[in-house]
Design a protein around this motif. Structure first.
Motif, mmCIF file in Angstrom:
data_model
loop_
_atom_site.group_PDB
_atom_site.id
_atom_site.type_symbol
_atom_site.label_atom_id
_atom_site.label_comp_id
_atom_site.label_asym_id
_atom_site.label_seq_id
_atom_site.Cartn_x
_atom_site.Cartn_y
_atom_site.Cartn_z
ATOM 1 N N PRO A 1 0.804 -1.230 0.000
ATOM 2 C CA PRO A 1 0.000 0.000 0.000
ATOM 3 C C PRO A 1 0.840 1.285 0.000
ATOM 4 C CG PRO A 1 0.021 -0.994 2.177
ATOM 5 C CD PRO A 1 0.752 -1.936 1.286
ATOM 6 N N ASN A 2 2.116 1.194 0.390
ATOM 7 C CA ASN A 2 2.930 2.418 0.490
ATOM 8 C C ASN A 2 3.980 2.491 -0.620
ATOM 9 O OD1 ASN A 2 1.512 2.961 2.862
ATOM 10 N ND2 ASN A 2 2.950 1.740 4.057
ATOM 11 N N SER A 3 3.560 2.150 -1.820
ATOM 12 C CA SER A 3 4.519 2.042 -2.934
ATOM 13 C C SER A 3 4.861 3.396 -3.540
ATOM 14 C CB SER A 3 3.908 1.161 -4.018
ATOM 15 O OG SER A 3 2.764 1.797 -4.547
ATOM 16 N N GLY A 4 5.936 3.396 -4.310
ATOM 17 C CA GLY A 4 6.363 4.597 -5.014
ATOM 18 C C GLY A 4 5.316 5.049 -6.015
ATOM 19 N N GLU A 5 4.658 4.081 -6.634
ATOM 20 C CA GLU A 5 3.627 4.422 -7.632
ATOM 21 C C GLU A 5 2.478 5.204 -6.973
ATOM 22 O OE1 GLU A 5 1.765 0.985 -9.320
ATOM 23 O OE2 GLU A 5 0.563 2.165 -10.707
ATOM 24 N N ARG A 6 2.047 4.737 -5.799
ATOM 25 C CA ARG A 6 0.931 5.416 -5.108
ATOM 26 C C ARG A 6 1.363 6.813 -4.643
ATOM 27 N NH1 ARG A 6 -2.239 6.090 -0.384
ATOM 28 N NH2 ARG A 6 -0.700 5.307 1.074
ATOM 29 N N PHE A 7 2.606 6.919 -4.143
ATOM 30 C CA PHE A 7 3.104 8.228 -3.692
ATOM 31 C C PHE A 7 3.110 9.212 -4.867
ATOM 32 C CE2 PHE A 7 6.751 11.130 -2.880
ATOM 33 C CZ PHE A 7 6.231 11.768 -1.763
ATOM 34 N N ARG A 8 3.586 8.708 -6.015
ATOM 35 C CA ARG A 8 3.661 9.573 -7.203
ATOM 36 C C ARG A 8 2.276 10.017 -7.644
ATOM 37 N NH1 ARG A 8 5.254 5.945 -11.358
ATOM 38 N NH2 ARG A 8 3.082 5.864 -11.959
ATOM 39 N N GLU A 9 1.361 9.049 -7.761
ATOM 40 C CA GLU A 9 0.055 9.372 -8.347
ATOM 41 C C GLU A 9 -0.878 10.096 -7.379
ATOM 42 O OE1 GLU A 9 -0.598 9.307 -11.532
ATOM 43 O OE2 GLU A 9 1.463 8.596 -11.752
ATOM 44 N N GLU A 10 -0.703 9.871 -6.084
ATOM 45 C CA GLU A 10 -1.630 10.503 -5.136
ATOM 46 C C GLU A 10 -1.105 11.794 -4.519
ATOM 47 O OE1 GLU A 10 -3.186 7.702 -2.307
ATOM 48 O OE2 GLU A 10 -3.856 6.356 -3.911
ATOM 49 N N LEU A 11 0.223 11.953 -4.484
ATOM 50 C CA LEU A 11 0.748 13.165 -3.853
ATOM 51 C C LEU A 11 1.574 14.042 -4.789
ATOM 52 C CD1 LEU A 11 1.653 11.753 -0.350
ATOM 53 C CD2 LEU A 11 0.069 13.586 -0.812
ATOM 54 N N LEU A 12 2.498 13.431 -5.522
ATOM 55 C CA LEU A 12 3.390 14.262 -6.346
ATOM 56 C C LEU A 12 2.679 14.814 -7.582
ATOM 57 C CD1 LEU A 12 6.821 12.359 -6.321
ATOM 58 C CD2 LEU A 12 6.251 14.512 -5.203
ATOM 59 N N TRP A 13 2.116 13.923 -8.356
ATOM 60 C CA TRP A 13 1.534 14.369 -9.625
ATOM 61 C C TRP A 13 0.368 15.358 -9.450
ATOM 62 C CZ3 TRP A 13 2.024 15.965 -14.158
ATOM 63 C CH2 TRP A 13 0.973 16.009 -15.061
ATOM 64 N N PRO A 14 -0.590 15.113 -8.525
ATOM 65 C CA PRO A 14 -1.677 16.086 -8.372
ATOM 66 C C PRO A 14 -1.168 17.497 -8.071
ATOM 67 C CG PRO A 14 -2.190 14.089 -7.174
ATOM 68 C CD PRO A 14 -0.790 13.947 -7.648
ATOM 69 N N ASN A 15 -0.047 17.606 -7.375
ATOM 70 C CA ASN A 15 0.491 18.942 -7.067
ATOM 71 C C ASN A 15 1.346 19.495 -8.190
ATOM 72 O OD1 ASN A 15 -0.511 19.541 -4.355
ATOM 73 N ND2 ASN A 15 0.570 17.669 -3.823
ATOM 74 N N LEU A 16 2.088 18.609 -8.859
ATOM 75 C CA LEU A 16 2.962 19.100 -9.929
ATOM 76 C C LEU A 16 2.214 19.303 -11.249
ATOM 77 C CD1 LEU A 16 6.152 16.984 -9.189
ATOM 78 C CD2 LEU A 16 6.044 19.477 -9.231
ATOM 79 N N SER A 17 1.012 18.742 -11.354
ATOM 80 C CA SER A 17 0.267 18.891 -12.616
ATOM 81 C C SER A 17 -0.126 20.351 -12.828
ATOM 82 C CB SER A 17 -0.969 17.993 -12.617
ATOM 83 O OG SER A 17 -1.789 18.344 -11.532
ATOM 84 N N ASN A 18 -0.205 21.102 -11.753
ATOM 85 C CA ASN A 18 -0.452 22.545 -11.888
ATOM 86 C C ASN A 18 0.898 23.237 -12.126
ATOM 87 O OD1 ASN A 18 -0.917 25.250 -11.572
ATOM 88 N ND2 ASN A 18 -2.153 25.037 -9.708
#
Lengths: 160, 125
Positions: free
Chosen positions: B39-56
């Motif tokens: 549940p604490n994978s790099g993929e989830r961190f990227r898609e749930e925290l990094l990308w939503p913020n960096l997409s702006n």
């Protein structure tokens, strides 16, 4: 008048002497502290190498694997913080530490179904090689900082 | 000379700075590359925290790496270099918009190494 001058010179010499002795003591202490820190870090590297070898060499159950992974990752984190405290940014030691971490915690580390690896498996070889490289880097950084040319020349008389 | 024609304004105009603490906002036990690894994978961190913020494009993201029990290389590669693999449009300005903070300098160095490698791979394609 002459007495006053000679007293003044005496006190100046005492002051200079105190300063030099104090400075030498500080340097010696700093050197001892760094030596013991490096010894501690080298021991941690060797612990992690042993844990990683055990992890890869035996096919344990899933619960054991989770616990082993946690221990190894935590020790790597302690090693990282310890090395960062004594190393400036972009120093080659950090590169060696990255290689060491990659050799242990790459994709094979996450696999649920682990087959036990033989002693001469390339994964284990790369862990051993990376550990050796990291220890070498730590030791050579200490030598570069505190090498005494005369001592080294005594130790390696045929090197020029 | 029309300078504006060649200027990537997102490099200069950063309106919001979002701070993400891996330990507080995600997990103290980040591990694994993909969701199949846990549940604490790099993929989830990227898609749930990094990308939503960096997409702006007006956001800059500061990631605090301290406080976790440690990181494995596959997590770091998937979370950070994975950003460029999955969202190649970030390759222009990720280095200006991402700040990494941590006591362990080797983790920061490793992440930037993955990002640079992925960027070079993307260019060679």
């Amino acid at each position: 008048m002459l007495d006053d001058a000679s007293q003044l010179i005496t006190w100046v010499l005492v002051g200079i002497g105190w300063f030099l002795v104090n400075r030498q003591n500080d340097l010696r202490e700093a050197r001892k502290e760094l030596r013991s820190k490096i010894t501690e870090l080298c021991k941690l590297v060797s612990d992690i190498e042993a844990d990683a070898t055990t992890f890869y060499a035996r096919a344990g159950n899933a619960a054991e694997a989770v616990s082993d992974r946690g221990k190894i990752t935590h020790k790597l984190s302690l090693l990282g913080v310890g090395v960062s405290q004594i190393t400036p940014r972009h120093h080659p030691i950090l590169g060696a530490l990255v290689t060491f971490r990659q050799s242990i915690t790459g994709d094979a580390f996450d696999e649920e179904a682990r087959a036990s690896l033989r002693y001469n498996n390339p994964t284990l070889d790369s862990v051993r090689a990376a550990a050796e490289m990291l220890v070498d880097q730590l030791e050579s950084a200490f030598c570069v900082r505190y090498a005494q040319t005369a001592k080294l020349a005594e130790e390696y008389p045929n090197t020029k | 000379v029309d300078f504006t024609a060649q200027t990537n304004w997102s490099k200069f105009v950063i309106v919001n700075t979002v701070i993400i603490s891996v330990a507080d906002d995600f997990s103290r036990y980040p591990a694994g590359r993909s969701r199949t690894h846990g549940p604490n994978s790099g993929e989830r961190f990227r898609e749930e925290l990094l990308w939503p913020n960096l997409s702006n494009p007006l956001n800059s993201v500061t990631v605090k790496l301290d406080g976790t029990r440690g990181y494995n290389s596959s997590f770091l590669d998937e979370a950070f270099a994975g950003l460029l693999r999955e969202h190649p449009m970030l390759s222009n300005d990720l280095e200006q918009r991402l700040v990494l903070i941590g006591k362990d300098a080797s983790i920061v160095e490793e992440i930037w190494g993955y990002i640079r490698e992925q960027k070079a791979r993307g260019k060679n394609r």
